[in-house]
Scaffold this motif. Structure first.
Motif, PDB file in Angstrom:
ATOM      1  N   LYS A  63       0.843  -1.195   0.000  1.00 38.65           N
ATOM      2  CA  LYS A  63       0.000   0.000   0.000  1.00 38.65           C
ATOM      3  C   LYS A  63       0.876   1.242   0.000  1.00 38.65           C
ATOM      4  CE  LYS A  63      -3.415   2.435   2.859  1.00 38.65           C
ATOM      5  NZ  LYS A  63      -2.530   3.576   3.199  1.00 38.65           N
ATOM      6  N   GLU A  64       0.636   2.119  -0.978  1.00 38.66           N
ATOM      7  CA  GLU A  64       1.332   3.398  -1.073  1.00 38.66           C
ATOM      8  C   GLU A  64       0.276   4.473  -1.270  1.00 38.66           C
ATOM      9  OE1 GLU A  64       5.162   2.529  -3.645  1.00 38.66           O
ATOM     10  OE2 GLU A  64       3.458   1.297  -4.280  1.00 38.66           O
ATOM     11  N   GLN A  90      11.939   5.132   0.735  1.00 38.29           N
ATOM     12  CA  GLN A  90      10.490   5.148   0.637  1.00 38.29           C
ATOM     13  C   GLN A  90       9.911   4.322   1.790  1.00 38.29           C
ATOM     14  OE1 GLN A  90       8.379   6.611  -1.624  1.00 38.29           O
ATOM     15  NE2 GLN A  90      10.038   7.578  -2.790  1.00 38.29           N
ATOM     16  N   THR A  91       8.739   4.718   2.267  1.00 41.03           N
ATOM     17  CA  THR A  91       8.043   3.944   3.298  1.00 41.03           C
ATOM     18  C   THR A  91       6.776   3.353   2.696  1.00 41.03           C
ATOM     19  OG1 THR A  91       8.877   5.361   5.079  1.00 41.03           O
ATOM     20  CG2 THR A  91       6.962   3.993   5.570  1.00 41.03           C
ATOM     21  N   VAL A  92       6.639   2.038   2.781  1.00 36.98           N
ATOM     22  CA  VAL A  92       5.461   1.362   2.246  1.00 36.98           C
ATOM     23  C   VAL A  92       4.786   0.580   3.371  1.00 36.98           C
ATOM     24  CG1 VAL A  92       6.448   1.170  -0.062  1.00 36.98           C
ATOM     25  CG2 VAL A  92       6.764  -0.700   1.564  1.00 36.98           C
ATOM     26  N   THR A  93       3.529   0.248   3.151  1.00 36.40           N
ATOM     27  CA  THR A  93       2.774  -0.580   4.091  1.00 36.40           C
ATOM     28  C   THR A  93       2.511  -1.928   3.440  1.00 36.40           C
ATOM     29  OG1 THR A  93       1.713   1.340   5.102  1.00 36.40           O
ATOM     30  CG2 THR A  93       0.638  -0.786   5.408  1.00 36.40           C
ATOM     31  N   PHE A 107      -1.257  -4.155   9.470  1.00 34.24           N
ATOM     32  CA  PHE A 107      -0.343  -3.385   8.633  1.00 34.24           C
ATOM     33  C   PHE A 107       1.094  -3.509   9.144  1.00 34.24           C
ATOM     34  CE2 PHE A 107      -3.604  -0.027   7.055  1.00 34.24           C
ATOM     35  CZ  PHE A 107      -4.199  -1.009   6.292  1.00 34.24           C
ATOM     36  N   SER A 109       4.745  -1.659   8.465  1.00 35.87           N
ATOM     37  CA  SER A 109       5.425  -0.540   7.820  1.00 35.87           C
ATOM     38  C   SER A 109       6.881  -0.908   7.556  1.00 35.87           C
ATOM     39  CB  SER A 109       5.350   0.705   8.707  1.00 35.87           C
ATOM     40  OG  SER A 109       5.980   1.807   8.078  1.00 35.87           O
ATOM     41  N   LYS A 110       7.361  -0.584   6.356  1.00 30.58           N
ATOM     42  CA  LYS A 110       8.723  -0.942   5.969  1.00 30.58           C
ATOM     43  C   LYS A 110       9.368   0.212   5.211  1.00 30.58           C
ATOM     44  CE  LYS A 110      12.310  -3.589   4.950  1.00 30.58           C
ATOM     45  NZ  LYS A 110      13.297  -4.005   5.984  1.00 30.58           N
ATOM     46  N   VAL A 111      10.553   0.622   5.655  1.00 36.32           N
ATOM     47  CA  VAL A 111      11.343   1.617   4.931  1.00 36.32           C
ATOM     48  C   VAL A 111      12.233   0.870   3.943  1.00 36.32           C
ATOM     49  CG1 VAL A 111      13.079   3.431   5.110  1.00 36.32           C
ATOM     50  CG2 VAL A 111      11.317   3.215   6.877  1.00 36.32           C
TER      51      VAL A 111
END
Length: 253
Positions: A63-64, A90-93, A107, A109-111
């Motif tokens: 998810k972005e 970038q940070t994405v879910t 969820f 969260s990952k950088v």
């Protein structure tokens, strides 16, 4: 003329560029090869179920913002997903989904940075992925259930939310809308319209119908609720329709 390839909408630096001239003949550019390592990130990881065994029938969802990208898991429950980005980090879910057991993760969260990114194992467990719209009209039950049927959810962020259920193959579509005034778990919204596929009549609410919200997760999670009301058809028949509806749909925005 100049041909440029960008990693995504809004990016200002091209990954590839080539000048060319045109004539009256068609021009083929052949296979365009993007330079290795150019603004691409690869995510590698695994997904397990509630019993900690690999999920072989499922997905990893990225998810972005309000955009979801879904990557299938292989028969070992792992994935390798690559995407282009304008810049890093970038940070994405991430959401792991187990189709067979109708479960997903919360969820994660990952950088991420350019190149390979290792994601710790995600357990697709604890959140039901069941989606349905089920209603009774004058004692007759009708229902839509995923994955056999499909659903859409749209929040205009102004005054309303609309939900549509469609039978596959397409043989009927039911939709209803509700207000979205500070919508949250445990409160009521106003039903704005209800158009069931099975009733070929113009249905009007006799009195306002509240929609009780029993679940309201963030985007990517689920909204669930119910409503009961009485509707009347168009004259001269003025047929009365007694309706009870329950629903649970994934939020898309």
């Amino acid at each position: 003329l100049l041909l440029e390839a960008f990693p995504g909408f809004g990016c200002t630096t091209a990954l590839y560029s080539q000048t060319f001239t045109i004539t009256i003949a068609d021009k083929s550019f052949g296979v365009i090869t993007i330079p290795a390592g150019s603004n691409i990130a690869t995510l590698n990881g695994s997904v397990t179920d509630c019993a900690n065994t690999p999920v072989t029938n499922g997905y990893i969802m990225m998810k972005e913002g309000d955009i979801f990208t879904r990557f299938p898991l292989n028969n070992a429950g792992t994935y390798s997903a690559s995407k282009f980005y304008c810049d890093f980090p970038q940070t994405v879910t991430l959401i792991g989904e187990d189709i067979s057991n109708s479960q997903q993760s919360t969820f994660i969260s990952k950088v991420i940075n350019a190149g390979a990114n290792t994601v710790p194992n995600i357990q697709a467990c604890g959140v039901s992925t069941q989606q349905f719209v089920s209603y009774i009209i004058n004692g007759i039950t009708y229902s839509y259930t995923a994955p056999a049927d499909t659903f859409s959810y749209f929040n205009n962020f102004l005054s309303s939310v609309s939900i549509t259920a469609t039978t596959i193959p397409a043989s009927g579509q039911t939709s209803f809308g509700m207000s979205n005034g500070a919508i949250a778990t445990g409160n009521n919204q106003d039903l704005l319209f209800f158009y069931p596929a099975q009733i070929f009549d113009s249905m009007s609410m006799i009195t306002p119908v509240p929609v009780y919200i029993s679940e309201y997760g963030p985007v990517g999670q689920f909204v669930a609720g119910s409503f009961t009301g009485t509707f009347t058809g168009k004259p001269p028949a003025n047929t009365q329709y007694n309706v009870t509806c329950n629903f649970r749909i994934r939020r898309r925005n």
